[in-house]
Design a protein around this motif. Structure first.
Motif, PDB file in Angstrom:
ATOM      1  N   MET A  35      39.276  38.345  67.771  1.00  0.00           N
ATOM      2  CA  MET A  35      38.959  36.928  67.769  1.00  0.00           C
ATOM      3  C   MET A  35      39.799  36.234  68.835  1.00  0.00           C
ATOM      4  N   VAL A  36      39.167  35.397  69.614  1.00  0.00           N
ATOM      5  CA  VAL A  36      39.861  34.620  70.638  1.00  0.00           C
ATOM      6  C   VAL A  36      39.664  33.145  70.320  1.00  0.00           C
ATOM      7  N   ARG A  37      40.781  32.413  70.293  1.00  0.00           N
ATOM      8  CA  ARG A  37      40.736  30.965  70.067  1.00  0.00           C
ATOM      9  C   ARG A  37      41.457  30.279  71.224  1.00  0.00           C
ATOM     10  N   VAL A  38      40.785  29.295  71.810  1.00  0.00           N
ATOM     11  CA  VAL A  38      41.398  28.470  72.842  1.00  0.00           C
ATOM     12  C   VAL A  38      41.447  27.062  72.266  1.00  0.00           C
ATOM     13  N   ILE A  39      42.664  26.567  72.081  1.00  0.00           N
ATOM     14  CA  ILE A  39      42.870  25.314  71.379  1.00  0.00           C
ATOM     15  C   ILE A  39      43.657  24.339  72.246  1.00  0.00           C
ATOM     16  N   THR A  40      43.147  23.100  72.334  1.00  0.00           N
ATOM     17  CA  THR A  40      43.865  22.014  73.005  1.00  0.00           C
ATOM     18  C   THR A  40      44.353  21.068  71.904  1.00  0.00           C
ATOM     19  N   PRO A  41      45.162  20.078  72.233  1.00  0.00           N
ATOM     20  CA  PRO A  41      45.624  19.146  71.201  1.00  0.00           C
ATOM     21  C   PRO A  41      44.504  18.415  70.457  1.00  0.00           C
ATOM     22  N   TRP A 101      37.102  27.300  72.433  1.00  0.00           N
ATOM     23  CA  TRP A 101      36.445  28.606  72.263  1.00  0.00           C
ATOM     24  C   TRP A 101      36.961  29.231  70.978  1.00  0.00           C
ATOM     25  N   GLU A 102      36.044  29.781  70.182  1.00  0.00           N
ATOM     26  CA  GLU A 102      36.444  30.490  68.968  1.00  0.00           C
ATOM     27  C   GLU A 102      35.368  31.522  68.652  1.00  0.00           C
ATOM     28  N   LYS A 103      35.524  32.702  69.271  1.00  0.00           N
ATOM     29  CA  LYS A 103      34.542  33.783  69.112  1.00  0.00           C
ATOM     30  C   LYS A 103      35.230  35.125  69.320  1.00  0.00           C
ATOM     31  N   GLU A 104      34.531  36.165  68.917  1.00  0.00           N
ATOM     32  CA  GLU A 104      34.990  37.527  69.185  1.00  0.00           C
ATOM     33  C   GLU A 104      34.847  37.804  70.674  1.00  0.00           C
ATOM     34  N   ALA A 105      35.697  38.705  71.187  1.00  0.00           N
ATOM     35  CA  ALA A 105      35.616  39.078  72.597  1.00  0.00           C
ATOM     36  C   ALA A 105      36.039  40.535  72.772  1.00  0.00           C
ATOM     37  N   GLN A 106      35.467  41.160  73.780  1.00  0.00           N
ATOM     38  CA  GLN A 106      35.806  42.545  74.116  1.00  0.00           C
ATOM     39  C   GLN A 106      37.068  42.616  74.980  1.00  0.00           C
ATOM     40  N   GLU A 107      37.217  41.600  75.828  1.00  0.00           N
ATOM     41  CA  GLU A 107      38.311  41.613  76.798  1.00  0.00           C
ATOM     42  C   GLU A 107      38.660  40.178  77.186  1.00  0.00           C
ATOM     43  N   VAL A 108      39.935  39.952  77.482  1.00  0.00           N
ATOM     44  CA  VAL A 108      40.422  38.638  77.891  1.00  0.00           C
ATOM     45  C   VAL A 108      41.375  38.830  79.072  1.00  0.00           C
ATOM     46  N   MET A 160      44.947  24.505  81.529  1.00  0.00           N
ATOM     47  CA  MET A 160      45.949  23.695  82.205  1.00  0.00           C
ATOM     48  C   MET A 160      47.351  23.936  81.660  1.00  0.00           C
ATOM     49  N   GLY A 161      47.724  25.195  81.571  1.00  0.00           N
ATOM     50  CA  GLY A 161      49.076  25.558  81.150  1.00  0.00           C
ATOM     51  C   GLY A 161      49.247  25.520  79.648  1.00  0.00           C
ATOM     52  N   GLY A 162      50.071  26.419  79.141  1.00  0.00           N
ATOM     53  CA  GLY A 162      50.333  26.476  77.715  1.00  0.00           C
ATOM     54  C   GLY A 162      50.927  27.821  77.339  1.00  0.00           C
ATOM     55  N   PHE A 163      50.498  28.344  76.188  1.00  0.00           N
ATOM     56  CA  PHE A 163      51.015  29.608  75.677  1.00  0.00           C
ATOM     57  C   PHE A 163      49.885  30.420  75.081  1.00  0.00           C
ATOM     58  N   ALA A 164      50.091  31.749  75.041  1.00  0.00           N
ATOM     59  CA  ALA A 164      49.139  32.643  74.383  1.00  0.00           C
ATOM     60  C   ALA A 164      49.922  33.592  73.490  1.00  0.00           C
ATOM     61  N   GLU A 165      49.347  33.847  72.315  1.00  0.00           N
ATOM     62  CA  GLU A 165      49.935  34.789  71.380  1.00  0.00           C
ATOM     63  C   GLU A 165      48.886  35.845  71.058  1.00  0.00           C
ATOM     64  N   VAL A 166      49.286  37.116  71.152  1.00  0.00           N
ATOM     65  CA  VAL A 166      48.407  38.223  70.824  1.00  0.00           C
ATOM     66  C   VAL A 166      49.034  38.953  69.646  1.00  0.00           C
ATOM     67  N   GLU A 167      48.260  39.075  68.559  1.00  0.00           N
ATOM     68  CA  GLU A 167      48.761  39.771  67.380  1.00  0.00           C
ATOM     69  C   GLU A 167      47.588  40.145  66.483  1.00  0.00           C
ATOM     70  N   ASN A 168      47.583  41.391  65.994  1.00  0.00           N
ATOM     71  CA  ASN A 168      46.550  41.881  65.072  1.00  0.00           C
ATOM     72  C   ASN A 168      45.131  41.620  65.590  1.00  0.00           C
ATOM     73  N   ASN A 169      44.893  41.938  66.844  1.00  0.00           N
ATOM     74  CA  ASN A 169      43.579  41.760  67.486  1.00  0.00           C
ATOM     75  C   ASN A 169      43.095  40.310  67.497  1.00  0.00           C
ATOM     76  N   GLU A 170      44.036  39.384  67.473  1.00  0.00           N
ATOM     77  CA  GLU A 170      43.720  37.974  67.645  1.00  0.00           C
ATOM     78  C   GLU A 170      44.470  37.446  68.856  1.00  0.00           C
ATOM     79  N   VAL A 171      43.774  36.664  69.657  1.00  0.00           N
ATOM     80  CA  VAL A 171      44.380  36.013  70.814  1.00  0.00           C
ATOM     81  C   VAL A 171      44.283  34.509  70.570  1.00  0.00           C
ATOM     82  N   LYS A 172      45.433  33.875  70.413  1.00  0.00           N
ATOM     83  CA  LYS A 172      45.480  32.425  70.232  1.00  0.00           C
ATOM     84  C   LYS A 172      46.028  31.824  71.519  1.00  0.00           C
TER      85      LYS A 172
END
Length: 131
Positions: free
Chosen positions: A1-7, A12-19, A60-72
Motif C-alpha cells: 500500500m502506498v499513501r501520499v499525504i499532504t497536510p 494517492w492511496e492504492k496498492e503498487a508494485q514499485e515506487v 514538494m519535500g517531506g518524509f517517507a516511511e517504509v515498513e511492512n510493505n507499506e510506504v507512507k
C-alpha cells in the motif's frame, strides 16, 4: 500500500508494485518486502507503478516511511502529474529558470535561495506533467 499525504488531503492511496522516491540523497527504489526505512524527500518527482503503467506525482519535500510493505509519504504538497496542465507547467518552469538566472547574476544570496526553490518546484511539476 502506498499513501501520499499532504497536510490537507490524501493524494494517492492504492496498492503498487514499485515506487521511486526523490530522496535527499538521490533516487530511491522501493519494491515488495523492502527493509524498514525512514528518509527525507527532496522536491522532485515520485514515480509509482500500480500495474503496468507508471504514475508521476510532483512532491514538494517531506518524509517517507517504509515498513511492512507499506510506504507512507508525508509531504508539504503534492500533485498528480496527470492533473497538471503541461503547457502551464512548462511556462512556469521557463519563468522560474529566468528568475534563477537573474538571481545568480545579481549576486544576491537570499534571492538565489528563493529562486532555487521556485525552480525546483517548477521543474518537478513540469517533469511530472510529461508522464
Amino acid at each position: 500500500m502506498v499513501r501520499v499525504i499532504t497536510p490537507d488531503k490524501i493524494v494517492w492511496e492504492k496498492e503498487a508494485q514499485e515506487v521511486i522516491l526523490p530522496s535527499s540523497t538521490g533516487q530511491l527504489g522501493i519494491l515488495t518486502n523492502h527493509a524498514p526505512l525512514l528518509t527525507s524527500l527532496d522536491i522532485g518527482v515520485m514515480r509509482i507503478r500500480p500495474d503496468r503503467e507508471w504514475k508521476n506525482i510532483a512532491v514538494m519535500g517531506g518524509f517517507a516511511e517504509v515498513e511492512n510493505n507499506e510506504v507512507k509519504v508525508l509531504v508539504n504538497d503534492a500533485e498528480l502529474g496527470e492533473n497538471i496542465n503541461r503547457e502551464e507547467a512548462e511556462a512556469e518552469y521557463q519563468e522560474a529558470q529566468k528568475a534563477f538566472d537573474e538571481a545568480v547574476a545579481s549576486g544576491d544570496r537570499r534571492a538565489k535561495i528563493k529562486a532555487t526553490q521556485r525552480l525546483k518546484k517548477a521543474r518537478a511539476r513540469f517533469q511530472a506533467s510529461r508522464g
